[in-house]
Scaffold this motif. Structure first.
Motif, short mmCIF file in Angstrom:
data_model
loop_
_atom_site.label_atom_id
_atom_site.label_comp_id
_atom_site.label_asym_id
_atom_site.label_seq_id
_atom_site.Cartn_x
_atom_site.Cartn_y
_atom_site.Cartn_z
N GLY A 22 -42.76 36.02 5.42
CA GLY A 22 -41.30 36.02 6.10
C GLY A 22 -41.23 34.78 6.64
O GLY A 22 -42.08 33.81 7.12
N HIS A 45 -41.50 31.71 2.07
CA HIS A 45 -40.24 31.37 2.81
C HIS A 45 -40.44 29.86 3.59
O HIS A 45 -41.49 29.84 4.24
N SER A 47 -38.13 27.91 6.38
CA SER A 47 -37.33 28.29 7.48
C SER A 47 -36.27 26.90 7.57
O SER A 47 -36.50 25.81 7.48
N ASN A 115 -35.22 30.83 5.00
CA ASN A 115 -34.70 31.79 5.78
C ASN A 115 -33.64 31.10 6.46
O ASN A 115 -33.75 30.00 7.34
N MET A 117 -30.83 31.36 9.66
CA MET A 117 -30.48 32.15 10.62
C MET A 117 -29.13 32.01 11.14
O MET A 117 -28.74 31.02 11.47
N THR A 145 -32.50 33.86 2.29
CA THR A 145 -32.62 35.09 3.25
C THR A 145 -31.86 34.87 4.09
O THR A 145 -31.94 34.00 5.07
N ALA A 147 -30.53 35.81 7.72
CA ALA A 147 -31.48 36.35 8.98
C ALA A 147 -30.83 36.10 10.10
O ALA A 147 -29.92 35.32 10.42
N ALA A 148 -31.21 36.80 11.15
CA ALA A 148 -30.75 36.55 12.55
C ALA A 148 -29.24 36.56 12.73
O ALA A 148 -28.61 35.66 13.17
N ILE A 172 -31.33 40.29 5.87
CA ILE A 172 -32.48 41.21 6.58
C ILE A 172 -31.57 41.97 7.72
O ILE A 172 -30.47 41.31 8.14
N GLU A 199 -35.91 45.05 8.51
CA GLU A 199 -37.12 44.60 9.60
C GLU A 199 -36.94 45.51 10.69
O GLU A 199 -35.83 45.88 11.31
N GLN A 262 -42.37 42.30 3.64
CA GLN A 262 -42.45 41.24 3.89
C GLN A 262 -43.50 41.17 5.26
O GLN A 262 -43.52 41.88 6.01
#
Ligand SMILES: Cc1cc2nc3c(=O)[nH]c(=O)nc-3n(C[C@H](O)[C@H](O)[C@H](O)COP(=O)(O)O)c2cc1C
Length: 377
Positions: A22, A45, A47, A115, A117, A145, A147-148, A172, A199, A262
């Motif tokens: 992740g 990943h 970030s 990743n 966000m 991906t 995310a958040a 996610i 998640e 993950q």
């Protein structure tokens, strides 16, 4: 009894080891860690959190210093951060450098994803997210991906890009409802996510639940999503995450139809992880009693962390002129409000402690917030 290596993660034309490391910001899931996962045939990943800061560390560039220089006069202005903007061209350049550093060095049969966000609102949420997503595609990332955040508009921000339909793009979610909403809102782009990371409440990082997180259970959520996808005849690989610590934990999900798992916390103590060695030791020695879920993240999401994280109660002066990744569209951050309250409550004190929120940018950058997952509710 089966083991993880008896399974393969089929993602379009790719056949991968069913382990995805992740994303761990800020530079905890390093380029080196992602490359090692890819070399071994899985997915790693990097970030996209605070990339200009990360790039300054690796390339000796001056993105942060230049931003601070530009807005220095505003440092003491704790009432208004609206003018503290990111330069979009520099953000694009930093993101490209970050992704290229990974993609130029990549070898092996695995893949490197980024990743991304949504909660990094950066005082211009739509504009900065658009730049980050498209710059990552430009620089050749294998996948993104989301995310958040719900990311309802993120496909739209990338749909003009030549690689929009060829790069792998996943999301996610922590509930069936979030996935349904994402698919419905993006139907017009005629593109489904290539994979869905589910998640659960035991994950590290921010949780997609309220403080009632303990009432939820990853296996149940995965089961609900599996049933719905089947009923809708949608064939999207599902990747459970959160509290998967052993091969047996992973195999249990793979046997029930998960495409991969993950995993993050387990990799915080690897050589390639970006945490400084003494902090890796903190992760090594932590047990369940040392971990808590609290509300100190200014994002509003609960976060699980080691209780002795220096970020808790630190009272750092807000550093938005250097960082400012969590400033919302109106230049506000819940930490600034908390800091201002603490200062007002302790007039004349040189240094205040702030307990209800933390300066996430500063403390993630300094590796002072030790977020981690857990295997026990
Ligand atoms: C140190 C750390 C940092 C993390 N940072 C992020 C992040 O920046 N973005 C994100 O979407 N998830 C983040 N996560 C969550 C992980 O990507 C992963 O989904 C989750 O931790 C899986 O649970 P596990 O740690 O129990 O394996 C982070 C997790 C850890 C442990």
């Amino acid at each position: 009894m089966k083991c993880v290596d008896d399974f393969r993660f089929r993602l379009g034309q790719h056949e991968l080891v069913p382990i995805m490391i992740g994303g761990m910001g800020v530079d905890i899931s390093t380029v080196e860690l992602a490359l090692e996962a890819a070399r071994l045939g899985g997915v790693g990943h990097i970030s996209d959190a605070m990339v200009p800061t990360v790039i300054d560390r690796h390339f000796k560039t001056r993105f942060v210093k230049e931003k601070l220089k530009l807005y220095k006069a505003n440092v003491t202005n704790l009432a208004d951060k609206t003018l503290v903007k990111f330069h979009l061209g520099e953000l694009e350049e930093a993101t490209r450098m970050h992704v290229r550093r990974a993609m130029d060095a990549k070898h092996g049969s695995g893949m490197v994803f980024i990743n991304c966000m949504e909660k990094l609102t950066m005082n211009a949420p739509k504009e900065t997210l658009k730049v980050r997503l498209n710059a990552a595609l430009d620089a050749g990332i294998d996948g993104i991906t989301l995310a958040a955040g719900l990311h309802l508009g993120s496909f739209g921000l990338m749909e003009e890009h030549a690689r929009f339909r060829d790069a792998k793009i996943g999301i996610i979610v922590s509930s069936l409802r979030a996935l349904q909403l994402f698919i419905r809102k993006n139907a017009r782009t005629n593109r489904l996510p290539d994979y869905v990371v589910v998640e659960g409440p035991l994950a590290g990082g921010h949780l997609g639940f309220g403080m009632d997180w303990a009432n939820y259970d990853l296996a149940t959520i995965v089961g609900e999503i599996q049933t719905w996808l089947k009923a809708e005849q949608l064939d999207i690989p599902l990747i459970p995450a959160g509290g998967i610590f052993t091969g047996s934990d992973a195999t249990a999900y793979l046997e029930r139809g998960a495409a991969a798992v993950q995993v993050a916390t387990r990799f915080t103590v690897t050589k390639e992880c970006g945490l400084p060695d003494p902090i890796k030791q903190e992760y090594y020695i932590a047990n369940e009693d040392d971990i808590e879920v609290n509300g100190i993240s200014p994002t509003g999401y609960p976060m699980r962390m080691i209780k002795s994280s220096p970020a808790i109660g630190a009272g750092t002066h807000p550093n938005c002129e250097s960082f400012g990744y969590l400033l919302d569209a109106n230049g506000r951050c819940a930490y600034i409000d908390a800091y201002n309250r603490a200062v007002a409550e302790h007039p004349g004190e040189k240094k205040v402690r702030v307990w209800d929120k933390t300066c996430l940018c500063t403390h993630m950058r300094d590796f002072d917030l030790w977020t981690c997952g857990t295997c026990f509710p």
